[in-house]
Design a protein around this motif. Sequence first.
Motif, PDB file in Angstrom:
ATOM      1  N   LEU A   1      13.762  77.229  53.907  1.00 28.85           N
ATOM      2  CA  LEU A   1      12.976  76.772  52.765  1.00 28.85           C
ATOM      3  C   LEU A   1      13.505  75.435  52.273  1.00 28.85           C
ATOM      4  O   LEU A   1      14.712  75.284  52.034  1.00 28.85           O
ATOM      5  CB  LEU A   1      13.004  77.795  51.631  1.00 28.85           C
ATOM      6  N   ARG A   2      12.578  74.489  52.142  1.00 26.80           N
ATOM      7  CA  ARG A   2      12.900  73.151  51.666  1.00 26.80           C
ATOM      8  C   ARG A   2      11.901  72.739  50.597  1.00 26.80           C
ATOM      9  O   ARG A   2      10.866  73.391  50.411  1.00 26.80           O
ATOM     10  CB  ARG A   2      12.846  72.149  52.826  1.00 26.80           C
ATOM     11  N   VAL A   3      12.193  71.656  49.915  1.00 25.15           N
ATOM     12  CA  VAL A   3      11.257  71.058  48.971  1.00 25.15           C
ATOM     13  C   VAL A   3      10.787  69.756  49.605  1.00 25.15           C
ATOM     14  O   VAL A   3      11.497  68.748  49.591  1.00 25.15           O
ATOM     15  CB  VAL A   3      11.925  70.815  47.600  1.00 25.15           C
ATOM     16  N   ASP A   4       9.594  69.779  50.199  1.00 22.16           N
ATOM     17  CA  ASP A   4       9.080  68.648  50.967  1.00 22.16           C
ATOM     18  C   ASP A   4       7.808  68.091  50.334  1.00 22.16           C
ATOM     19  O   ASP A   4       7.062  68.829  49.669  1.00 22.16           O
ATOM     20  CB  ASP A   4       8.771  69.073  52.399  1.00 22.16           C
ATOM     21  N   PRO A   5       7.533  66.807  50.552  1.00 16.26           N
ATOM     22  CA  PRO A   5       6.293  66.232  50.014  1.00 16.26           C
ATOM     23  C   PRO A   5       5.073  66.760  50.745  1.00 16.26           C
ATOM     24  O   PRO A   5       5.080  66.876  51.979  1.00 16.26           O
ATOM     25  CB  PRO A   5       6.481  64.725  50.244  1.00 16.26           C
TER      26      PRO A   5
ATOM     27  N   ASN B   1      10.992  68.501  38.986  1.00 10.39           N
ATOM     28  CA  ASN B   1      11.518  67.145  38.816  1.00 10.39           C
ATOM     29  C   ASN B   1      11.214  66.218  39.978  1.00 10.39           C
ATOM     30  O   ASN B   1      11.556  65.033  39.932  1.00 10.39           O
ATOM     31  CB  ASN B   1      13.031  67.157  38.520  1.00 10.39           C
ATOM     32  N   TYR B   2      10.539  66.730  41.000  1.00 10.21           N
ATOM     33  CA  TYR B   2      10.029  65.890  42.078  1.00 10.21           C
ATOM     34  C   TYR B   2       8.573  66.261  42.334  1.00 10.21           C
ATOM     35  O   TYR B   2       8.249  66.913  43.334  1.00 10.21           O
ATOM     36  CB  TYR B   2      10.877  66.024  43.344  1.00 10.21           C
ATOM     37  N   PRO B   3       7.672  65.881  41.415  1.00 11.98           N
ATOM     38  CA  PRO B   3       6.257  66.239  41.573  1.00 11.98           C
ATOM     39  C   PRO B   3       5.715  65.791  42.926  1.00 11.98           C
ATOM     40  O   PRO B   3       6.074  64.728  43.441  1.00 11.98           O
ATOM     41  CB  PRO B   3       5.579  65.481  40.427  1.00 11.98           C
TER      42      PRO B   3
ATOM     43  N   ALA C   1       8.018  61.638  55.921  1.00 10.94           N
ATOM     44  CA  ALA C   1       9.427  61.573  55.447  1.00 10.94           C
ATOM     45  C   ALA C   1      10.327  62.832  55.560  1.00 10.94           C
ATOM     46  O   ALA C   1      10.603  63.585  54.672  1.00 10.94           O
ATOM     47  CB  ALA C   1       9.477  61.227  53.971  1.00 10.94           C
ATOM     48  N   VAL C   2      10.777  63.033  56.653  1.00 14.36           N
ATOM     49  CA  VAL C   2      11.625  64.255  56.832  1.00 14.36           C
ATOM     50  C   VAL C   2      13.117  63.905  56.906  1.00 14.36           C
ATOM     51  O   VAL C   2      13.513  63.025  57.662  1.00 14.36           O
ATOM     52  CB  VAL C   2      11.256  65.034  58.106  1.00 14.36           C
TER      53      VAL C   2
ATOM     54  N   LEU D   1      -1.874  73.109  57.398  1.00 14.58           N
ATOM     55  CA  LEU D   1      -0.642  73.757  57.820  1.00 14.58           C
ATOM     56  C   LEU D   1       0.411  73.704  56.725  1.00 14.58           C
ATOM     57  O   LEU D   1       1.067  74.711  56.442  1.00 14.58           O
ATOM     58  CB  LEU D   1      -0.104  73.099  59.095  1.00 14.58           C
ATOM     59  N   PHE D   2       0.568  72.548  56.101  1.00 13.10           N
ATOM     60  CA  PHE D   2       1.553  72.442  55.019  1.00 13.10           C
ATOM     61  C   PHE D   2       1.194  73.396  53.881  1.00 13.10           C
ATOM     62  O   PHE D   2       2.069  74.067  53.323  1.00 13.10           O
ATOM     63  CB  PHE D   2       1.627  71.008  54.498  1.00 13.10           C
TER      64      PHE D   2
END
Length: 460
Positions: free
Chosen positions: A436-440, A423-425, A16-17, A446-447
């Motif tokens: 910089l992002r907040v990604d799942p 707020n987005y566990p 999901a990007v 690598l992640f």
Amino acid sequence: MNARTPSRRTLLRAMAVLPASAFLAAELPVLAGTAQAAAPAAGSADRYTIVAFTNASDATVNVYQSDDATDFRLLKSAAYTPPADRIRDASVFRHTDGAYYLTYTTHTWQDASTTIGFARSTDRTTWTHLYDHTVPIADLSRAWAPEWFVDTDGSVNVVVSCSVTSDEWNFTPYLLRATTSALTAWTAPVALAGIGPNHIDTFVVKTGSTYHAFTKNETTKYIEYATATSLAGPYTLRKTGDWAGWGSYREGPALVKLDNGGWRLFFDGYGAGQYYFSDSYDTFTTWSAPQALPGISGTARHFTVLQERVTASAVLTAGTTRSLQSVNFPTRHWQNQSGLLNLPVVGSSGTAAERQASTFSVVAGLADGNAFSFRDSAGNYLRHYGFRARFDPNDGTSTFAGDATFVARAGTTGGSVRLESYNYPGRYLRHSSYQLRVDPADGSDLFRSDSSFAPVTALA
């Protein structure tokens, strides 16, 4: 199993990007059944352990570990191979003696299986076989999927699904209770009243004085829900069919309580060749949409999850000033560039302005004092918006506080940290193309490296 491989019981019965244009868009609404993360107290950390056989083999098990109940990484492959037969459907718990214990199915699905196995470990990675226990049921054909349950009185129990030779694929849950603290002797099995035949993989938890059982109906292939005021029952089936939105061809339900007060249910979606989790924050009434476990979905099979609170070194400390260095690109540091958080090359030889823009105050989290927030030299807070990391003045709202709060998790190297969105566990601050992002989390090494940062001496 993969998507082309049916369930073990099905076989037997048949015989999901976001795009850049979204960076400044409003974020997605919080889905029903979700809640904020919760940070462990300073000096402590969460640890979740899975011991699971895999699609590739039921002769051994792997051990996986996570500190957020979502992003599991391999701790040890082939960690335990029993001296004979197989190991399937392993359930793990930690006993009062400090050791870890497994109970498991001892044979592959094609064979009669009248025993359940037991093994012990002091470190979760090196296991010793204890014994195989013959379940004393007349004409027993199969004893499958034993699950630990420790009651509030301290008694240690196993719930095991059993069938007899006259109807070998019709399982009933039975209760065994340990009669020694060493877990070497057990009571005679007692059927869980009210759940009855044709149910398998029964998992029990207790809240207050109520026992909650999650069990697979082998005809409908749905996970059902029952309650009782006694561990042995009688249970009343409260929910059947697709009551939680998990779909059919689901098995192996297992629950763990999260730090934020919710319950997470893991289950094997063998019909789709995936492993899922779903959360509830209203004592099992409603559930979040099931999500595939990153990394191990499609590999690990039927397991339980052990949650522990362990001691951890404090990598971040509120009230300090730090620069944040990338673990996998150590010449690069966080930097505020025109209000956005990027990861340029910067060091002691950089200009005074560059070094100042790469220096941040670490403070107690705006939404959770055990978590962290970060301020730049102008007093603006690091927050996510459209899942892009940026700096804004605190507007005093609870939304901003949540956006600007991050839960510290262990990084990939000593002295590093990963920062989970409050707020987005399940989403982490990570660099992508040096932004910089907040990604799942996707379960990859690598992640984890991209989302690991070392707090170092401030550059300014």
